[in-house]
Every structure is written in structure tokens, then in C-alpha cells.
Motif scaffolding. Structure first.
Motif, PDB file in Angstrom:
ATOM      1  N   THR A   1      21.573  46.000  11.030  1.00  0.00           N
ATOM      2  CA  THR A   1      22.879  45.874  10.382  1.00  0.00           C
ATOM      3  C   THR A   1      22.729  44.898   9.205  1.00  0.00           C
ATOM      4  N   ALA A   2      22.058  43.778   9.487  1.00  0.00           N
ATOM      5  CA  ALA A   2      21.621  42.873   8.421  1.00  0.00           C
ATOM      6  C   ALA A   2      20.109  43.040   8.311  1.00  0.00           C
ATOM      7  N   THR A   3      19.535  42.659   7.182  1.00  0.00           N
ATOM      8  CA  THR A   3      18.072  42.617   7.109  1.00  0.00           C
ATOM      9  C   THR A   3      17.665  41.159   7.231  1.00  0.00           C
ATOM     10  N   THR A   4      16.874  40.851   8.261  1.00  0.00           N
ATOM     11  CA  THR A   4      16.444  39.472   8.456  1.00  0.00           C
ATOM     12  C   THR A   4      14.965  39.337   8.144  1.00  0.00           C
ATOM     13  N   PHE A   5      14.619  38.191   7.588  1.00  0.00           N
ATOM     14  CA  PHE A   5      13.222  37.838   7.313  1.00  0.00           C
ATOM     15  C   PHE A   5      12.961  36.551   8.081  1.00  0.00           C
ATOM     16  N   CYS A   6      11.897  36.503   8.855  1.00  0.00           N
ATOM     17  CA  CYS A   6      11.586  35.286   9.610  1.00  0.00           C
ATOM     18  C   CYS A   6      10.149  34.884   9.345  1.00  0.00           C
ATOM     19  N   ALA A   7       9.933  33.568   9.190  1.00  0.00           N
ATOM     20  CA  ALA A   7       8.585  33.056   8.929  1.00  0.00           C
ATOM     21  C   ALA A   7       8.060  32.342  10.176  1.00  0.00           C
ATOM     22  N   ILE A   8       6.820  32.647  10.547  1.00  0.00           N
ATOM     23  CA  ILE A   8       6.175  32.058  11.721  1.00  0.00           C
ATOM     24  C   ILE A   8       4.885  31.371  11.268  1.00  0.00           C
TER      25      ILE A   8
ATOM     26  N   PRO B   1       1.080  29.393  11.579  1.00  0.00           N
ATOM     27  CA  PRO B   1      -0.157  29.811  12.252  1.00  0.00           C
ATOM     28  C   PRO B   1      -0.165  29.479  13.743  1.00  0.00           C
ATOM     29  N   LYS B   2       0.486  28.338  14.134  1.00  0.00           N
ATOM     30  CA  LYS B   2       0.474  28.032  15.565  1.00  0.00           C
ATOM     31  C   LYS B   2       1.698  28.560  16.314  1.00  0.00           C
ATOM     32  N   GLY B   3       2.483  29.410  15.677  1.00  0.00           N
ATOM     33  CA  GLY B   3       3.558  30.099  16.385  1.00  0.00           C
ATOM     34  C   GLY B   3       4.890  29.386  16.414  1.00  0.00           C
ATOM     35  N   GLU B   4       5.149  28.536  15.404  1.00  0.00           N
ATOM     36  CA  GLU B   4       6.486  27.934  15.324  1.00  0.00           C
ATOM     37  C   GLU B   4       7.398  28.851  14.518  1.00  0.00           C
ATOM     38  N   TYR B   5       8.659  28.923  14.948  1.00  0.00           N
ATOM     39  CA  TYR B   5       9.667  29.670  14.191  1.00  0.00           C
ATOM     40  C   TYR B   5      10.170  28.749  13.084  1.00  0.00           C
ATOM     41  N   LEU B   6       9.874  29.091  11.822  1.00  0.00           N
ATOM     42  CA  LEU B   6      10.172  28.173  10.719  1.00  0.00           C
ATOM     43  C   LEU B   6      11.523  28.417  10.062  1.00  0.00           C
ATOM     44  N   GLY B   7      12.133  29.588  10.319  1.00  0.00           N
ATOM     45  CA  GLY B   7      13.398  29.918   9.670  1.00  0.00           C
ATOM     46  C   GLY B   7      13.240  31.173   8.839  1.00  0.00           C
ATOM     47  N   GLY B   8      14.196  31.442   7.964  1.00  0.00           N
ATOM     48  CA  GLY B   8      14.085  32.661   7.163  1.00  0.00           C
ATOM     49  C   GLY B   8      15.307  32.966   6.346  1.00  0.00           C
ATOM     50  N   THR B   9      15.564  34.256   6.182  1.00  0.00           N
ATOM     51  CA  THR B   9      16.576  34.752   5.257  1.00  0.00           C
ATOM     52  C   THR B   9      17.383  35.866   5.919  1.00  0.00           C
ATOM     53  N   ILE B  10      18.687  35.920   5.608  1.00  0.00           N
ATOM     54  CA  ILE B  10      19.537  37.016   6.094  1.00  0.00           C
ATOM     55  C   ILE B  10      20.159  37.706   4.887  1.00  0.00           C
ATOM     56  N   ALA B  11      19.915  39.010   4.749  1.00  0.00           N
ATOM     57  CA  ALA B  11      20.479  39.765   3.623  1.00  0.00           C
ATOM     58  C   ALA B  11      21.353  40.898   4.169  1.00  0.00           C
ATOM     59  N   PRO B  12      22.297  41.397   3.354  1.00  0.00           N
ATOM     60  CA  PRO B  12      23.095  42.536   3.831  1.00  0.00           C
ATOM     61  C   PRO B  12      22.182  43.735   4.100  1.00  0.00           C
ATOM     62  N   GLY B  13      22.417  44.451   5.180  1.00  0.00           N
ATOM     63  CA  GLY B  13      21.583  45.606   5.537  1.00  0.00           C
ATOM     64  C   GLY B  13      21.718  46.743   4.535  1.00  0.00           C
ATOM     65  N   ILE B  14      20.770  47.674   4.599  1.00  0.00           N
ATOM     66  CA  ILE B  14      20.756  48.800   3.655  1.00  0.00           C
ATOM     67  C   ILE B  14      22.006  49.662   3.820  1.00  0.00           C
TER      68      ILE B  14
ATOM     69  N   ILE C   1      24.949  48.812   5.202  1.00  0.00           N
ATOM     70  CA  ILE C   1      26.124  48.038   4.772  1.00  0.00           C
ATOM     71  C   ILE C   1      26.244  48.083   3.250  1.00  0.00           C
ATOM     72  N   SER C   2      25.103  47.923   2.568  1.00  0.00           N
ATOM     73  CA  SER C   2      25.121  47.906   1.104  1.00  0.00           C
ATOM     74  C   SER C   2      25.547  49.258   0.554  1.00  0.00           C
ATOM     75  N   SER C   3      25.006  50.343   1.121  1.00  0.00           N
ATOM     76  CA  SER C   3      25.350  51.657   0.572  1.00  0.00           C
ATOM     77  C   SER C   3      26.784  52.022   0.933  1.00  0.00           C
ATOM     78  N   ASP C   4      27.256  51.604   2.103  1.00  0.00           N
ATOM     79  CA  ASP C   4      28.653  51.866   2.483  1.00  0.00           C
ATOM     80  C   ASP C   4      29.612  51.165   1.521  1.00  0.00           C
ATOM     81  N   ALA C   5      29.285  49.930   1.154  1.00  0.00           N
ATOM     82  CA  ALA C   5      30.163  49.166   0.262  1.00  0.00           C
ATOM     83  C   ALA C   5      30.302  49.878  -1.080  1.00  0.00           C
ATOM     84  N   LEU C   6      29.195  50.466  -1.539  1.00  0.00           N
ATOM     85  CA  LEU C   6      29.192  51.135  -2.841  1.00  0.00           C
ATOM     86  C   LEU C   6      30.161  52.327  -2.876  1.00  0.00           C
ATOM     87  N   PHE C   7      30.138  53.153  -1.831  1.00  0.00           N
ATOM     88  CA  PHE C   7      31.041  54.312  -1.896  1.00  0.00           C
ATOM     89  C   PHE C   7      32.470  53.967  -1.502  1.00  0.00           C
ATOM     90  N   GLN C   8      32.649  52.917  -0.671  1.00  0.00           N
ATOM     91  CA  GLN C   8      34.013  52.532  -0.276  1.00  0.00           C
ATOM     92  C   GLN C   8      34.768  51.879  -1.428  1.00  0.00           C
TER      93      GLN C   8
END
Ligand SMILES: Nc1ncnc2c1ncn2[C@@H]1O[C@H](COP(=O)(O)OP(=O)(O)OP(=O)(O)O)[C@@H](O)[C@H]1O
Ligand SMILES: CC(C)(CO)[C@@H](O)C(=O)NCCC(=O)O
Ligand SMILES: [K+]
Length: 271
Positions: A132-139, A141-154, A156-163
Motif C-alpha cells: 500500500t505504501a512503498t517502504t525502504f529499510c536499511a540493515i 552488516p551486523k543486522g541492525e535495523y537502521l531505519g528507512g523511507t516511506i513513500a506512497p505506493g504505486i 495509491i499514486s495511480s489512483d490519486a491521478l485518475f480520481q
């Protein structure tokens, strides 16, 4: 057998594991208005439709990013299987160090993906989940969850365009093959898909630079991952069962403790 549930904002994906093999998976729409009995009926029907026995399910694990659906869903599991499901959250061992300002804020699906990808591929990693959203997560080398990015999903984006534009129709998400398009549908498809490839490549490049690591593996998952991955060399692996496999991995990490806890509860009840 272990039954896993990945509860997302659009779909609930169920997976049935026999030992370490995913032997069935099913996808149902996320509907916050469904009652526990309606979910119960659906689970019954899915098992019947695939010729599986409900009695073979030894345990249930779930992760959710839709809090208000959990009351009905957990209740349906108690009714159908007589099992209190293990829900990924505080108190559940993931084996991952979460370097977020508030670790409780990270979506459980992102943590499950991270655990899965680190176990399967090793770090450093970038995980891209096209839901629904596109998430990017960075891990790390030793396996820590460092955080990331949340973008509108594909979608959702295309629905917004036609609506939002009177003369723009709903379009099928297929590649038009070029960006100098001669009709409205192709023009929109190009904008959505190639535009999205640009978004994905830019975030991956920026995230790789921030990671300051060599040989960062980029893993993609989610319904629309193939559409984007086939258009960019920045995504190295598409793994459609990443989230389900992560739930199975987390289940295994909690299995012994859970069995002890259940045994103690039964003993206490018998006293
Ligand atoms: N081939 C396709 N064409 C058009 N839309 C699609 C296609 N595949 C998936 N979608 C839509 O894209 C969105 C993301 O789908 P995907 O299956 O990756 O995630 P999801 O499991 O539904 O997301 P979430 O985990 O957030 O519920 C959904 O809205 C889905 O209906
Ligand atoms: C971003 C979504 C919606 C993706 O499913 C989910 O992971 C979520 O609700 N996350 C909570 C916010 C966060 O992860 O920071
Ligand atoms: K998902």
C-alpha cells in the motif's frame, strides 16, 4: 504446521508452513468491517478449497500494521483453532536491534522483512516492499535495523491521478515501453511506472551512500515488485515470500519460550 498472517492495509496474506516449507499461501482483502465469524468462515473455506486440515495447524503467528482489525482476527483464530496467536510486537523476540527513535513506531511488516532478509541474505541490505505504501529499510552488516523511507505506493499514486483529474481514466499498470506517448492511457502509464522507477533508484542510491558500505544487497518484495525490478539494475533480488518467511523465522525464535509459557498456564489452570 504453522499458520502465519501478514496483515497489511490492502491485503491479509496467509501462509501455511510444513517445517520450513511454505506449502500454501492465500491472499484476502483487509476489511475492518468483517466480524470474527466472517474471518472464521473465510479461514475454513481457504483450508477446504486447498484440501488442507485445520487440525494440522499447531500454532499461529501474525504481524499487523492495521491495529483496529486485530480484535476480530485474533478472536477468529481462537474460535477456529483454539489457539492464542503470537503477535509480533513488544515482548516477542526478533533478534534484531531497532535503531529507530521509538522502536515501537516501526511497522511490524518492516521488522519482519528485515529479520527475514538478514537471515536469508546477510547484511548490509536495503529492503524495498511495494505494498500500500512503498517502504525502504536499511540493515547494517551486523543486522541492525537502521531505519528507512516511506513513500506512497504505486497503486495509491495511480489512483490519486485518475480520481483528481476529470479527463484521466483508471489505467492498467503495464509498461508502455516509452515516455513520448501518443495517448492518455500510455502517457499515464509512463508517468506512474517510469516515474516510480526514478523514485526507487534515487532512494536506493541515496540510502546506499548513507550506509557507507560496499556490496549492499537490494531485495524487493510485494505485488508490484516485478514490474519495477524488471526496469532497474538497482534491485538485485525479488523475493515474493520475504514477509511470510520472516514470520516463520520469528516464530522459530520464540517457539521454546512459548511452549514453556503455555505449559505453565495449563499447569496453573489445573491447580
Ligand atoms: N498486477 C497488479 N496490477 C495492479 N495493481 C496491483 C497489482 N498487484 C498488486 N496490485 C495492487 O498494488 C497494491 C500493493 O499490492 P501488494 O500485493 O504488493 O501489497 P499488499 O499486500 O496489498 O499491501 P499491504 O501489505 O500494504 O496490504 C495493492 O493495492 C494491490 O491491490
Ligand atoms: C508503512 C506501512 C503502512 C507499510 O505497510 C507500515 O509499515 C506502517 O504502518 N508503519 C508504521 C510507521 C513506520 O514504520 O514508521
Ligand atoms: K505487504
Amino acid at each position: 504446521m504453522i499458520l502465519v498472517f501478514d496483515v497489511g492495509n490492502t491485503n491479509i496474506v496467509l501462509g501455511l508452513y510444513k517445517d520450513n516449507d511454505l506449502i500454501e499461501s492465500w491472499r484476502i482483502a483487509t476489511d475492518k468491517d468483517k466480524s470474527s465469524d466472517e474471518y472464521g468462515i473465510l479461514i475454513h473455506q481457504l483450508f477446504q478449497y486447498s484440501g488442507r486440515n485445520l487440525e494440522d495447524v499447531e500454532d499461529v503467528i501474525m504481524s499487523s500494521v492495521v491495529p483496529n482489525i486485530m480484535y476480530s482476527l485474533e478472536h477468529s483464530i481462537r474460535k477456529v483453532f483454539n489457539i492464542e496467536p503470537l503477535v509480533v510486537g513488544p515482548g516477542v523476540k526478533t533478534g534484531m536491534d531497532i535503531k529507530y527513535d521509538n522502536p515501537k513506531q516501526v511497522g511490524a511488516d518492516r521488522i519482519v522483512n528485515a529479520v527475514s532478509a538478514f537471515e536469508k541474505y546477510g547484511g548490509p541490505l536495503i529492503i524495498v516492499d511495494f505494498g500500500t505504501a512503498t517502504t525502504f529499510c536499511a540493515i547494517s552488516p551486523k543486522g541492525e535495523y537502521l531505519g528507512g523511507t516511506i513513500a506512497p505506493g504505486i497503486k495509491i499514486s495511480s489512483d490519486a491521478l485518475f480520481q483528481r483529474a476529470a479527463k484521466l481514466p483508471r489505467v492498467e499498470l503495464v509498461k508502455p515501453g516509452k515516455v513520448i506517448c501518443k495517448n492518455t492511457v500510455n502517457s499515464m502509464q509512463a508517468g506512474i511506472i517510469y516515474g516510480y522507477v526514478g523514485l526507487v533508484e534515487y532512494i536506493i542510491k541515496k540510502m546506499t551512500r548513507e550506509l557507507k558500505q560496499q556490496d549492499v544487497k537490494v531485495i524487493a518484495t510485494g505485488g508490484l515488485s516485478t514490474l519495477i525490478a524488471s526496469e532497474t539494475k538497482h534491485i538485485h533480488i525479488v523475493d515474493k515470500t520475504l514477509t511470510l518467511d520472516g514470520l516463520k523465522i520469528i516464530y522459530t525464535r520464540n517457539k521454546e519460550e512459548r511452549k514453556e509459557k503455555i505449559a505453565t498456564e495449563i499447569e496453573l489452570r489445573e491447580i
